[in-house]
Design a protein around this motif. Structure first.
Motif, PDB file in Angstrom:
ATOM      1  N   PRO A 249      -2.412   5.631  -7.544  1.00 38.89           N
ATOM      2  CA  PRO A 249      -3.764   5.432  -8.149  1.00 38.89           C
ATOM      3  C   PRO A 249      -4.130   5.547  -9.806  1.00 38.89           C
ATOM      4  CG  PRO A 249      -3.635   6.979  -6.036  1.00 38.89           C
ATOM      5  CD  PRO A 249      -2.301   6.420  -6.673  1.00 38.89           C
ATOM      6  N   ASN A 250      -3.011   6.268 -10.312  1.00 39.46           N
ATOM      7  CA  ASN A 250      -3.054   6.432 -11.732  1.00 39.46           C
ATOM      8  C   ASN A 250      -2.620   4.905 -12.097  1.00 39.46           C
ATOM      9  OD1 ASN A 250      -3.614   9.151 -11.379  1.00 39.46           O
ATOM     10  ND2 ASN A 250      -1.237   9.544 -11.324  1.00 39.46           N
ATOM     11  N   ASP A 251      -2.102   3.944 -11.843  1.00 40.97           N
ATOM     12  CA  ASP A 251      -1.979   2.726 -12.308  1.00 40.97           C
ATOM     13  C   ASP A 251      -2.948   1.644 -12.010  1.00 40.97           C
ATOM     14  OD1 ASP A 251       0.703   3.822 -12.994  1.00 40.97           O
ATOM     15  OD2 ASP A 251       1.778   2.924 -11.397  1.00 40.97           O
ATOM     16  N   ALA A 252      -3.928   2.283 -11.344  1.00 39.89           N
ATOM     17  CA  ALA A 252      -5.151   1.132 -10.904  1.00 39.89           C
ATOM     18  C   ALA A 252      -5.915   0.782 -12.317  1.00 39.89           C
ATOM     19  CB  ALA A 252      -6.113   1.824  -9.926  1.00 39.89           C
ATOM     20  N   VAL A 253      -6.233  -0.373 -12.285  1.00 38.71           N
ATOM     21  CA  VAL A 253      -7.237  -0.990 -13.321  1.00 38.71           C
ATOM     22  C   VAL A 253      -8.606  -0.656 -13.121  1.00 38.71           C
ATOM     23  CG1 VAL A 253      -7.973  -2.890 -14.499  1.00 38.71           C
ATOM     24  CG2 VAL A 253      -5.624  -2.836 -13.864  1.00 38.71           C
ATOM     25  N   PRO A 254      -9.322  -0.062 -13.929  1.00 37.71           N
ATOM     26  CA  PRO A 254     -10.523   0.364 -13.930  1.00 37.71           C
ATOM     27  C   PRO A 254     -11.639  -0.674 -13.790  1.00 37.71           C
ATOM     28  CG  PRO A 254     -10.189   0.977 -16.271  1.00 37.71           C
ATOM     29  CD  PRO A 254      -8.778   0.453 -15.420  1.00 37.71           C
TER      30      PRO A 254
ATOM     31  N   ALA B 284       0.859  -1.208  -0.114  1.00 38.13           N
ATOM     32  CA  ALA B 284      -0.064  -0.142  -0.060  1.00 38.13           C
ATOM     33  C   ALA B 284       0.954   1.163  -0.152  1.00 38.13           C
ATOM     34  CB  ALA B 284      -0.904  -0.017   0.915  1.00 38.13           C
ATOM     35  N   ARG B 285       2.078   1.301   0.447  1.00 42.49           N
ATOM     36  CA  ARG B 285       3.074   2.286   0.532  1.00 42.49           C
ATOM     37  C   ARG B 285       3.369   2.802  -0.834  1.00 42.49           C
ATOM     38  NH1 ARG B 285       7.254   0.555   4.547  1.00 42.49           N
ATOM     39  NH2 ARG B 285       5.501  -0.714   5.874  1.00 42.49           N
ATOM     40  N   HIS B 286       3.538   2.106  -1.787  1.00 40.00           N
ATOM     41  CA  HIS B 286       4.054   2.164  -3.021  1.00 40.00           C
ATOM     42  C   HIS B 286       2.780   2.160  -3.963  1.00 40.00           C
ATOM     43  CE1 HIS B 286       7.940   2.142  -1.458  1.00 40.00           C
ATOM     44  NE2 HIS B 286       7.787   0.874  -1.014  1.00 40.00           N
ATOM     45  N   PHE B 287       1.534   2.470  -3.699  1.00 35.90           N
ATOM     46  CA  PHE B 287       0.513   2.275  -4.477  1.00 35.90           C
ATOM     47  C   PHE B 287       0.565   3.786  -5.244  1.00 35.90           C
ATOM     48  CE2 PHE B 287      -4.159   2.832  -5.262  1.00 35.90           C
ATOM     49  CZ  PHE B 287      -4.445   1.917  -6.115  1.00 35.90           C
TER      50      PHE B 287
END
Length: 68
Positions: free
Chosen positions: A39-44, A34-37
């Motif tokens: 949000p722009n890389d998240a899959v819709p 979670a520290r290196h998450f």
């Protein structure tokens, strides 16, 4: 009875500051992933309704045609 009450209160007096220090330290600051998450890389993800063992309902537009 006084013996248990005395040690219970002494344990609380020692445990509460220790718990606060433990929470403030870096031991439980979050999961490593979670520290290196980003949000722009998240899959819709699209959530669609699913009905299991449901009865099909008639289409409202079609029922108007049949009744008129």
């Amino acid at each position: 009875m006084e013996f248990f009450l005395t040690y219970f209160v002494a344990g609380l007096i020692l445990a509460i500051p220790a718990w606060i220090v433990w929470q403030r330290s870096g031991a439980r600051r979050g999961f490593v992933a979670a520290r290196h998450f980003d949000p722009n890389d998240a899959v819709p993800c699209e959530i669609e309704p699913v009905a299991l063992r449901a009865r099909l309902l008639p289409d409202p537009a079609r029922t108007d045609e049949v009744s008129s």
